[in-house]
Design a protein around this motif. Sequence first.
Motif, PDB file in Angstrom:
ATOM      1  N   VAL A  19       0.756  -1.059   0.049  1.00 53.58           N
ATOM      2  CA  VAL A  19       0.159   0.122  -0.064  1.00 53.58           C
ATOM      3  C   VAL A  19       0.865   1.210   0.050  1.00 53.58           C
ATOM      4  CG1 VAL A  19      -1.703   1.139   1.196  1.00 53.58           C
ATOM      5  CG2 VAL A  19      -1.974  -1.285   1.184  1.00 53.58           C
ATOM      6  N   ALA A  20       2.060   1.187   0.716  1.00 52.45           N
ATOM      7  CA  ALA A  20       2.987   2.363   0.793  1.00 52.45           C
ATOM      8  C   ALA A  20       3.379   2.659  -0.578  1.00 52.45           C
ATOM      9  CB  ALA A  20       3.985   2.146   1.773  1.00 52.45           C
ATOM     10  N   GLN A  21       3.663   1.753  -1.454  1.00 52.65           N
ATOM     11  CA  GLN A  21       4.143   1.938  -2.862  1.00 52.65           C
ATOM     12  C   GLN A  21       3.300   1.815  -3.785  1.00 52.65           C
ATOM     13  OE1 GLN A  21       7.402   1.750  -3.791  1.00 52.65           O
ATOM     14  NE2 GLN A  21       8.445   1.154  -1.802  1.00 52.65           N
ATOM     15  N   GLN A  22       1.949   2.065  -3.402  1.00 49.12           N
ATOM     16  CA  GLN A  22       0.695   2.371  -4.252  1.00 49.12           C
ATOM     17  C   GLN A  22       0.583   1.161  -5.284  1.00 49.12           C
ATOM     18  OE1 GLN A  22       0.340   6.395  -5.824  1.00 49.12           O
ATOM     19  NE2 GLN A  22       2.288   7.043  -4.940  1.00 49.12           N
ATOM     20  N   ARG A 100       2.590   7.240   3.555  1.00 46.60           N
ATOM     21  CA  ARG A 100       1.414   6.430   3.329  1.00 46.60           C
ATOM     22  C   ARG A 100       1.189   5.223   4.018  1.00 46.60           C
ATOM     23  NH1 ARG A 100      -1.541   6.406  -1.413  1.00 46.60           N
ATOM     24  NH2 ARG A 100      -1.608   4.100  -1.320  1.00 46.60           N
ATOM     25  N   ALA A 101       2.468   4.680   4.412  1.00 44.89           N
ATOM     26  CA  ALA A 101       2.480   3.739   5.448  1.00 44.89           C
ATOM     27  C   ALA A 101       1.864   4.112   6.796  1.00 44.89           C
ATOM     28  CB  ALA A 101       3.999   3.069   5.471  1.00 44.89           C
ATOM     29  N   VAL A 102       2.363   5.183   7.423  1.00 46.38           N
ATOM     30  CA  VAL A 102       1.821   5.654   8.483  1.00 46.38           C
ATOM     31  C   VAL A 102       0.334   5.714   8.388  1.00 46.38           C
ATOM     32  CG1 VAL A 102       1.696   7.848  10.181  1.00 46.38           C
ATOM     33  CG2 VAL A 102       3.845   6.937   9.255  1.00 46.38           C
ATOM     34  N   LEU A 103      -0.162   6.438   7.431  1.00 50.68           N
ATOM     35  CA  LEU A 103      -1.622   6.586   7.154  1.00 50.68           C
ATOM     36  C   LEU A 103      -2.298   5.129   7.104  1.00 50.68           C
ATOM     37  CD1 LEU A 103      -3.436   9.112   6.770  1.00 50.68           C
ATOM     38  CD2 LEU A 103      -3.479   8.772   4.357  1.00 50.68           C
ATOM     39  N   LEU A 104      -1.808   4.203   6.674  1.00 45.84           N
ATOM     40  CA  LEU A 104      -2.622   2.697   6.548  1.00 45.84           C
ATOM     41  C   LEU A 104      -2.631   2.268   8.033  1.00 45.84           C
ATOM     42  CD1 LEU A 104      -3.716   0.368   5.041  1.00 45.84           C
ATOM     43  CD2 LEU A 104      -1.346  -0.291   4.654  1.00 45.84           C
ATOM     44  N   LEU A 129      -6.012   7.676   1.350  1.00 49.14           N
ATOM     45  CA  LEU A 129      -5.094   6.732   0.821  1.00 49.14           C
ATOM     46  C   LEU A 129      -5.093   6.454  -0.852  1.00 49.14           C
ATOM     47  CD1 LEU A 129      -4.628   3.950   3.515  1.00 49.14           C
ATOM     48  CD2 LEU A 129      -2.874   5.378   2.651  1.00 49.14           C
ATOM     49  N   ASN A 130      -6.569   6.118  -1.104  1.00 50.38           N
ATOM     50  CA  ASN A 130      -6.921   5.987  -2.667  1.00 50.38           C
ATOM     51  C   ASN A 130      -6.837   6.861  -3.554  1.00 50.38           C
ATOM     52  OD1 ASN A 130      -7.248   3.100  -1.697  1.00 50.38           O
ATOM     53  ND2 ASN A 130      -9.596   3.574  -1.898  1.00 50.38           N
ATOM     54  N   GLU A 131      -6.860   8.234  -3.187  1.00 49.02           N
ATOM     55  CA  GLU A 131      -6.477   9.614  -3.779  1.00 49.02           C
ATOM     56  C   GLU A 131      -5.074  10.018  -3.732  1.00 49.02           C
ATOM     57  OE1 GLU A 131      -8.748  10.621  -6.067  1.00 49.02           O
ATOM     58  OE2 GLU A 131     -10.074   9.049  -5.593  1.00 49.02           O
ATOM     59  N   ALA A 205       5.172   1.932  11.191  1.00 45.67           N
ATOM     60  CA  ALA A 205       5.275   2.216   9.971  1.00 45.67           C
ATOM     61  C   ALA A 205       6.557   2.151   9.364  1.00 45.67           C
ATOM     62  CB  ALA A 205       4.414   3.548   9.271  1.00 45.67           C
ATOM     63  N   ILE A 206       7.444   2.848   9.956  1.00 43.38           N
ATOM     64  CA  ILE A 206       8.734   2.803   9.543  1.00 43.38           C
ATOM     65  C   ILE A 206       9.440   1.564   9.756  1.00 43.38           C
ATOM     66  CG2 ILE A 206      11.136   3.950  10.347  1.00 43.38           C
ATOM     67  CD1 ILE A 206       9.462   6.430  11.107  1.00 43.38           C
ATOM     68  N   ALA A 207       8.815   0.795  10.959  1.00 40.90           N
ATOM     69  CA  ALA A 207       9.492  -0.405  11.154  1.00 40.90           C
ATOM     70  C   ALA A 207       9.113  -1.456   9.898  1.00 40.90           C
ATOM     71  CB  ALA A 207       8.946  -1.196  12.656  1.00 40.90           C
ATOM     72  N   CYS A 208       7.896  -1.376   9.519  1.00 34.28           N
ATOM     73  CA  CYS A 208       7.535  -2.191   8.530  1.00 34.28           C
ATOM     74  C   CYS A 208       8.375  -2.025   7.270  1.00 34.28           C
ATOM     75  CB  CYS A 208       6.002  -2.046   8.002  1.00 34.28           C
ATOM     76  SG  CYS A 208       4.631  -2.583   9.130  1.00 34.28           S
ATOM     77  N   LEU A 209       8.695  -0.663   6.817  1.00 30.35           N
ATOM     78  CA  LEU A 209       9.514  -0.732   5.976  1.00 30.35           C
ATOM     79  C   LEU A 209      10.957  -1.053   5.969  1.00 30.35           C
ATOM     80  CD1 LEU A 209       8.038   3.039   4.692  1.00 30.35           C
ATOM     81  CD2 LEU A 209       7.553   0.950   3.816  1.00 30.35           C
ATOM     82  N   ASN A 210      11.274  -0.742   7.216  1.00 32.68           N
ATOM     83  CA  ASN A 210      12.939  -1.390   7.651  1.00 32.68           C
ATOM     84  C   ASN A 210      13.164  -2.668   7.410  1.00 32.68           C
ATOM     85  OD1 ASN A 210      13.332   1.573   7.940  1.00 32.68           O
ATOM     86  ND2 ASN A 210      13.322   1.500  10.010  1.00 32.68           N
TER      87      ASN A 210
END
Length: 518
Positions: A19-22, A100-104, A129-131, A205-210
């Motif tokens: 989702v973060a990467q659209q 975006r990751a934070v928002l999700l 998120l979707n827009e 969110a940062i942890a997920c990406l990391n």
Amino acid sequence: MTTLIVGEQPLSIKQVVQVAQQQMPVALPSSKEWRELIQRGADFLDQLLDEDGVIYGVTTGYGDSCLVEIPKHQVNELPLQLSRFHGCGMGENLDLVTSRAVLLVRLCSLARGYSGVSLALLERLVWMLNENIVPVIPSEGSVGASGDLTPLSYIAGALVGERDVYWQGQIVPMQQVYQHYQMEPLCLRPKEGLALMNGTAVMTAIACLNYKKAEQTAYAATLITALNVLALEGNPSHFDEVLFAQKPHVGQQKIACILRQVLNSEVQTERQSPRLQDRYSLRCAPHVIGVFEDSKVWLRQFIENELNSSNDNPLIDPVNLRVLHGGHFYGGHIAQAMDSLKLMVANFADLLDRQMAQLVDHKMNHGLPRNLTGAEAERLPLNHGFKAVQIGVSAWTAEALKQTLAASIFSRSTECHNQDKVSMGTIAARDATRVLVLTEQVVAALCCASVQAIHLRGLTEQLSPVLQQFVAWTLQSFTLVKEDRPLQYDLQQIVDRFEQLQLLNSAWFNQVENADVR
């Protein structure tokens, strides 16, 4: 694209990254049961307000100000005030992907139904998120309890039309976006400001990406090690199956298994290594990288449990109709995960730094040219190949190692000693991001140097299919060095492709990911 339904089933790290990467739109559940659960929490809060009940953060001030009673006619203003006075974030802004990751992650927590928020709030987050209308969030200003208050205030502020957002490739005021869509800013209900802000969404969110970046960095380090075993005429028997069966760390065994697989080529079966034992940075690579591979189980558990939790305060029990005061905003698990992750990743950098030192030093590289220069004989005096790149690798590694001091041990009492023990989880996560950036730079340099060394040995055509794919991936951004030239842009292109997760989707990654230890 498959739509991710947020609210009934747990989310995974992979889904957050997508989702973060659209790569995936989001939606809320359509089931009657879920919608009734959300509505019961909101209705229960309304009932308490009608009965003049005392609710922390709804009819009282925040934190140490919890003894301050909010007059009933001002209750609806309180969420707006909360978002405004927390608008003091500083430092670099989180990039679009991270925001975006934070928002999700915040949506995931609130959609569990234990935060007392309205369906309208959840729908507005889904719409953003979707827009791809994403709050601009400063990265600094959170101690990780009472959650990520200051950075998350930028979500609340955007919802009410008072902050900036990423939109159509620009940073613009949210009010402008609302005008474009002919929409009114969201009017936050009494607890919704607190529900949005009082939680661990930024650090998680940062942890997920990391986690995902660390995972692909580990595999890249494994394949680079394989190339360097070949380039340095190393001894592949260091990864023997029987040898590793005697030390039963499964992740370590898996890295050794991958090395056995990718080194299983004619060049290895037809010659013997000239040495009994290689230096540790080759021989012990599975032991270094394997620490992360074995830790992935608990790292993923810590991160995904936090992701799928209700972590604001108070929680609103929509089943038993109770207000539950607690401390779920405390980000201790994320702090521990990120402090540990950055140690493991910095060790990747240190491992590859030592391999780089062997590659460029003619006293250790077993016949490779000095500094891996590819110059012709008459041009050799002028050319210095990878000499400066090796210095850069040393600098990036040193900085990564310096960043590994645990952030979680720096808890400090704040907010009138109400928040007297805090997690520092967001700082730990940001530290881990920095270590990953530095390590990715080291990896990029080693991709280039290792491919150059393999070319100088004349082994390119004799590699196993996986290593051939890895070399080809590197050569998409790197041209072999004959005459000295600046390599900054080659290195940055490789780093950028790491950040876009292209490695994660490539054929060779899937092949090594599915390696069987047996």
